[in-house]
Design a protein around this motif. Structure first.
Motif, PDB file in Angstrom:
ATOM      1  N   VAL A   4       0.153  34.329  11.569  1.00  0.00           N
ATOM      2  CA  VAL A   4       0.578  32.986  11.139  1.00  0.00           C
ATOM      3  C   VAL A   4       1.536  32.379  12.147  1.00  0.00           C
ATOM      4  CG1 VAL A   4       2.091  31.849   9.478  1.00  0.00           C
ATOM      5  CG2 VAL A   4       0.139  33.149   8.671  1.00  0.00           C
ATOM      6  N   TYR A   5       2.480  33.186  12.649  1.00  0.00           N
ATOM      7  CA  TYR A   5       3.470  32.673  13.600  1.00  0.00           C
ATOM      8  C   TYR A   5       2.925  32.616  15.025  1.00  0.00           C
ATOM      9  CZ  TYR A   5       6.678  33.816   9.784  1.00  0.00           C
ATOM     10  OH  TYR A   5       7.309  33.896   8.566  1.00  0.00           O
ATOM     11  N   TRP A 153      -3.686  42.587  19.582  1.00  0.00           N
ATOM     12  CA  TRP A 153      -3.465  41.992  20.895  1.00  0.00           C
ATOM     13  C   TRP A 153      -2.684  40.686  20.769  1.00  0.00           C
ATOM     14  CZ3 TRP A 153      -5.040  37.411  23.302  1.00  0.00           C
ATOM     15  CH2 TRP A 153      -4.835  37.366  24.677  1.00  0.00           C
ATOM     16  N   MET A 154      -3.076  39.842  19.835  1.00  0.00           N
ATOM     17  CA  MET A 154      -2.366  38.577  19.636  1.00  0.00           C
ATOM     18  C   MET A 154      -0.925  38.820  19.192  1.00  0.00           C
ATOM     19  SD  MET A 154      -5.340  36.326  17.760  1.00  0.00           S
ATOM     20  CE  MET A 154      -4.235  34.931  17.505  1.00  0.00           C
ATOM     21  N   ALA A 155      -0.720  39.829  18.357  1.00  0.00           N
ATOM     22  CA  ALA A 155       0.619  40.087  17.834  1.00  0.00           C
ATOM     23  C   ALA A 155       1.539  40.730  18.857  1.00  0.00           C
ATOM     24  CB  ALA A 155       0.527  40.981  16.595  1.00  0.00           C
ATOM     25  N   SER A 156       0.975  41.306  19.910  1.00  0.00           N
ATOM     26  CA  SER A 156       1.790  42.014  20.902  1.00  0.00           C
ATOM     27  C   SER A 156       1.994  41.231  22.191  1.00  0.00           C
ATOM     28  CB  SER A 156       1.152  43.369  21.241  1.00  0.00           C
ATOM     29  OG  SER A 156      -0.147  43.193  21.791  1.00  0.00           O
ATOM     30  N   ARG A 157       1.356  40.071  22.348  1.00  0.00           N
ATOM     31  CA  ARG A 157       1.501  39.286  23.574  1.00  0.00           C
ATOM     32  C   ARG A 157       2.714  38.365  23.470  1.00  0.00           C
ATOM     33  NH1 ARG A 157      -0.236  42.182  27.061  1.00  0.00           N
ATOM     34  NH2 ARG A 157       0.123  43.606  25.336  1.00  0.00           N
ATOM     35  N   PRO A 158       3.640  38.421  24.439  1.00  0.00           N
ATOM     36  CA  PRO A 158       4.829  37.557  24.367  1.00  0.00           C
ATOM     37  C   PRO A 158       4.502  36.063  24.390  1.00  0.00           C
ATOM     38  CG  PRO A 158       5.153  39.333  25.953  1.00  0.00           C
ATOM     39  CD  PRO A 158       3.699  39.367  25.563  1.00  0.00           C
ATOM     40  N   HIS A 159       3.452  35.663  25.137  1.00  0.00           N
ATOM     41  CA  HIS A 159       3.172  34.228  25.233  1.00  0.00           C
ATOM     42  C   HIS A 159       2.538  33.665  23.975  1.00  0.00           C
ATOM     43  CE1 HIS A 159      -0.474  36.304  26.714  1.00  0.00           C
ATOM     44  NE2 HIS A 159      -1.129  35.307  26.128  1.00  0.00           N
ATOM     45  N   TRP A 160       2.195  34.531  23.001  1.00  0.00           N
ATOM     46  CA  TRP A 160       1.697  34.047  21.719  1.00  0.00           C
ATOM     47  C   TRP A 160       2.830  33.866  20.711  1.00  0.00           C
ATOM     48  CZ3 TRP A 160      -3.236  32.702  20.009  1.00  0.00           C
ATOM     49  CH2 TRP A 160      -4.277  32.916  20.920  1.00  0.00           C
TER      50      TRP A 160
END
Length: 221
Positions: A4-5, A153-160
């Motif tokens: 969500v975030y 992957w989405m939850a661990s990427r800083p740019h997300w």
């Protein structure tokens, strides 16, 4: 609920709204998990199948218990406005890590569950003969792995991550001047003037020191 975030089109929304959506989706998932657990136990009892003997059932029940604790602590600490800021700051890394761990465990539980069901349900032809049902469920398992990998992957990427600038705008106190207003412009001009005065004073002091050094050298000579 996890991402969500992480969705860019939600970064302009209120952080409080995102919290309610995050908590609401997790609550729906918890309700569905409880309904599923009740259905499994009732099915086993109706068919005289032993309960809680497989690794799938052990990990599944453990995951549901930890998920309920995660949901309760999330409500108590991060959604309700009673927990102090230092407590939220200390528990946030644990909350994130445990959420990702529970999600990965859910994927593993689902994979074990569908494999176990195929082994018991497919008799003629057997699972080892690769009937269409086995191929379909194996493809479902691969899709679950791909889905889980994408979410992690989405939850661990800083740019997300939700940009801090957006958080600053959302958390700005009521009555504070937004960016580009007269108050901010005045503060910026004052800051620039202070910096200019400081540079002038520093330059004057440097020249004065040079004069003192020259005078000292001449008196020594």
């Amino acid at each position: 609920a996890i991402i969500v975030y992480r969705l860019p089109w939600t970064w302009k929304c209120s952080k409080l709204l995102m919290k309610f959506i995050h908590a609401g989706l997790n609550t729906i998932a918890m309700i569905l998990a409880i309904v599923s657990m009740v259905a499994v136990f009732e099915f086993h009892n109706a068919k005289n199948i032993p309960n809680m003997y497989s690794l799938h059932s052990w990990i599944g029940l453990t995951t549901v218990i930890f998920y309920s604790l995660q949901l309760f602590l999330g409500f108590a600490v991060f959604l309700l406005p009673f927990a102090p800021v230092h407590l939220r700051t200390a528990l946030m890394p644990i909350h994130v890590y445990s959420g990702l761990t529970i999600f990965a465990t859910v994927i593993a539980t689902a994979l074990m569950g569908i494999t176990e069901k195929l082994i018991f349900a497919l008799k003629n032809p057997a699972y080892s003969a690769s009937p269409p049902e086995a191929t379909l469920v194996n493809c479902l398992g691969l899709l679950l792995v791909i889905f889980g990998s994408l979410i992690l992957w989405m939850a661990s990427r800083p740019h997300w991550k939700r940009p801090p600038a957006e958080n600053a705008k959302i958390l700005r106190p009521v009555g504070a001047a937004p960016e580009g207003t007269e108050v901010e412009s005045t503060m910026t001009n004052s800051s620039n003037a202070d910096k200019s005065d400081l540079r002038s004073n520093t330059e004057a002091a440097r020249k004065q020191n040079i004069k003192f050094d020259e005078a000292g050298q001449r008196s020594t000579m």
